[in-house]
Design a protein around this motif. Structure first.
Motif, mmCIF file in Angstrom:
data_model
loop_
_atom_site.group_PDB
_atom_site.id
_atom_site.type_symbol
_atom_site.label_atom_id
_atom_site.label_comp_id
_atom_site.label_asym_id
_atom_site.label_seq_id
_atom_site.Cartn_x
_atom_site.Cartn_y
_atom_site.Cartn_z
ATOM 1 N N VAL A 199 0.859 -1.184 0.000
ATOM 2 C CA VAL A 199 0.000 0.000 0.000
ATOM 3 C C VAL A 199 0.896 1.235 0.000
ATOM 4 O O VAL A 199 1.794 1.345 0.836
ATOM 5 C CB VAL A 199 -0.917 0.023 1.238
ATOM 6 C CG1 VAL A 199 -1.746 1.300 1.253
ATOM 7 C CG2 VAL A 199 -1.818 -1.194 1.255
ATOM 8 N N PRO A 200 0.735 2.171 -0.937
ATOM 9 C CA PRO A 200 1.585 3.363 -0.977
ATOM 10 C C PRO A 200 1.564 4.115 0.348
ATOM 11 O O PRO A 200 0.515 4.220 0.997
ATOM 12 C CB PRO A 200 0.954 4.212 -2.095
ATOM 13 C CG PRO A 200 0.233 3.227 -2.962
ATOM 14 C CD PRO A 200 -0.264 2.151 -2.030
ATOM 15 N N THR A 201 2.702 4.615 0.775
ATOM 16 C CA THR A 201 2.796 5.302 2.072
ATOM 17 C C THR A 201 1.958 6.574 2.106
ATOM 18 O O THR A 201 1.541 7.019 3.173
ATOM 19 C CB THR A 201 4.256 5.636 2.386
ATOM 20 O OG1 THR A 201 4.798 6.426 1.307
ATOM 21 C CG2 THR A 201 5.077 4.373 2.548
ATOM 22 N N TRP A 202 1.718 7.171 0.916
ATOM 23 C CA TRP A 202 0.953 8.418 0.884
ATOM 24 C C TRP A 202 -0.554 8.193 0.907
ATOM 25 O O TRP A 202 -1.328 9.147 1.062
ATOM 26 C CB TRP A 202 1.308 9.223 -0.371
ATOM 27 C CG TRP A 202 1.242 8.437 -1.639
ATOM 28 C CD1 TRP A 202 2.291 7.867 -2.299
ATOM 29 C CD2 TRP A 202 0.072 8.111 -2.404
ATOM 30 N NE1 TRP A 202 1.863 7.209 -3.423
ATOM 31 C CE2 TRP A 202 0.495 7.339 -3.520
ATOM 32 C CE3 TRP A 202 -1.282 8.386 -2.261
ATOM 33 C CZ2 TRP A 202 -0.385 6.853 -4.479
ATOM 34 C CZ3 TRP A 202 -2.167 7.904 -3.216
ATOM 35 C CH2 TRP A 202 -1.726 7.141 -4.313
ATOM 36 N N LEU A 203 -0.985 6.934 0.765
ATOM 37 C CA LEU A 203 -2.420 6.647 0.698
ATOM 38 C C LEU A 203 -3.005 6.557 2.102
ATOM 39 O O LEU A 203 -2.679 5.664 2.879
ATOM 40 C CB LEU A 203 -2.661 5.345 -0.055
ATOM 41 C CG LEU A 203 -4.136 4.946 -0.250
ATOM 42 C CD1 LEU A 203 -4.898 6.031 -0.990
ATOM 43 C CD2 LEU A 203 -4.236 3.617 -0.998
ATOM 44 N N SER A 204 -3.872 7.500 2.419
ATOM 45 C CA SER A 204 -4.505 7.521 3.741
ATOM 46 C C SER A 204 -5.927 8.035 3.597
ATOM 47 O O SER A 204 -6.178 9.005 2.877
ATOM 48 C CB SER A 204 -3.720 8.430 4.699
ATOM 49 O OG SER A 204 -4.335 8.489 5.960
ATOM 50 N N GLY A 205 -6.871 7.380 4.255
ATOM 51 C CA GLY A 205 -8.257 7.809 4.165
ATOM 52 C C GLY A 205 -9.192 6.621 4.173
ATOM 53 O O GLY A 205 -8.778 5.490 4.467
ATOM 54 N N THR A 206 -10.454 6.864 3.864
ATOM 55 C CA THR A 206 -11.475 5.817 3.911
ATOM 56 C C THR A 206 -12.253 5.775 2.607
ATOM 57 O O THR A 206 -12.730 6.802 2.124
ATOM 58 C CB THR A 206 -12.447 6.062 5.076
ATOM 59 O OG1 THR A 206 -11.719 6.092 6.304
ATOM 60 C CG2 THR A 206 -13.491 4.953 5.139
ATOM 61 N N ARG A 214 -10.456 1.311 5.267
ATOM 62 C CA ARG A 214 -9.632 2.383 5.835
ATOM 63 C C ARG A 214 -8.161 2.111 5.539
ATOM 64 O O ARG A 214 -7.624 1.074 5.908
ATOM 65 C CB ARG A 214 -9.878 2.512 7.328
ATOM 66 C CG ARG A 214 -11.358 2.648 7.687
ATOM 67 C CD ARG A 214 -11.604 3.022 9.133
ATOM 68 N NE ARG A 214 -12.999 2.873 9.499
ATOM 69 C CZ ARG A 214 -13.971 3.734 9.186
ATOM 70 N NH1 ARG A 214 -13.670 4.820 8.506
ATOM 71 N NH2 ARG A 214 -15.218 3.511 9.535
ATOM 72 N N PHE A 215 -7.524 3.073 4.883
ATOM 73 C CA PHE A 215 -6.125 2.949 4.498
ATOM 74 C C PHE A 215 -5.268 3.765 5.455
ATOM 75 O O PHE A 215 -5.319 5.003 5.462
ATOM 76 C CB PHE A 215 -5.926 3.445 3.061
ATOM 77 C CG PHE A 215 -6.655 2.618 2.039
ATOM 78 C CD1 PHE A 215 -6.011 1.582 1.398
ATOM 79 C CD2 PHE A 215 -7.983 2.880 1.734
ATOM 80 C CE1 PHE A 215 -6.667 0.812 0.448
ATOM 81 C CE2 PHE A 215 -8.655 2.117 0.784
ATOM 82 C CZ PHE A 215 -7.997 1.077 0.151
#
Length: 213
Positions: free
Chosen positions: A27-34, A64-65
């Motif tokens: 999972v890309p480190t910059w990917l965050s959110g739902t 959720r990422f």
């Protein structure tokens, strides 16, 4: 190999919270959110199988990422859900499933059509801070985006309703609003184009198109 269409009608009864999912790759480190998604979860009531995919009881899912992927799912606690769970029956006003309502119920429905279903299993949208589950009827259901718990019915503070409403409003990013189409049936039916500015409690009529077909 022929497609197994029965997979699309497989019931999922279990509800879970924050279950860590296996990830293939990274999972890309910059990917965050739902990522919120909606769809049918259960396809039976009282021993009766539903006959249309949109009749499955609505279930909202959250992916959720954040250093991995966690999964949560919840059924929407709607009138349709409660009737199916508590009475083992499906509401009469569904897409493709016509339950045996009995003679008195059928006569009553001819005199006074039943309320359209609130089984909002097609789509999810956000207007302002409110998250809504939608179907093709003018009954919307608000839910909590964090817990996925059902908040309750959501009504716009206007009289711009129709017999059918698309479950896929388009978002205008530049104007900051949702745009949708309502259909009203009558001697001369009409399409009503409406918009809802972000955070507004009511919609505005953009245009009306009449048709005799």
């Amino acid at each position: 190999m022929a497609a197994d269409y029965a997979l699309g009608f497989r019931t999922l009864d279990e509800e879970v919270s924050g279950v860590s999912l296996d990830v293939e790759g990274t999972v890309p480190t910059w990917l965050s959110g739902t990522l919120l998604r909606n769809g049918p979860g259960k396809f039976e009531a009282g021993g009766e199988s539903f006959g249309h995919w949109f009749d499955g009881l609505a279930m909202v899912r959250a992916f959720r990422f954040d250093d991995g992927v966690a999964y949560t799912n919840r059924f929407l606690r709607t009138d349709t859900y409660r009737t199916a769970r508590e009475e083992g029956a499906l509401d009469a006003a569904q897409f493709g499933t016509t339950p045996d309502a009995g003679l008195l119920r059928r006569l009553s429905n001819r005199i006074r059509p039943p309320e359209p279903t609130d089984n909002a299993c097609v789509n999810v949208v956000r207007t302002g801070d409110t998250h809504l589950a939608l179907t093709e009827t003018p009954r919307r259901v608000a839910f909590d985006p964090d817990t996925l718990e059902t908040v309750g019915a959501f009504d716009w503070d206007d009289d711009l309703e129709g017999h059918l409403v698309t479950a896929h409003p388009h978002r205008d990013q530049e104007r900051g609003e949702l745009v949708n189409v309502l259909t009203r049936f009558g001697r001369r039916s009409e399409y009503r184009i409406v918009r809802a500015p972000d955070g507004a409690g009511s919609r505005e009529l953009v245009a009306t198109v009449e048709t005799d077909r």
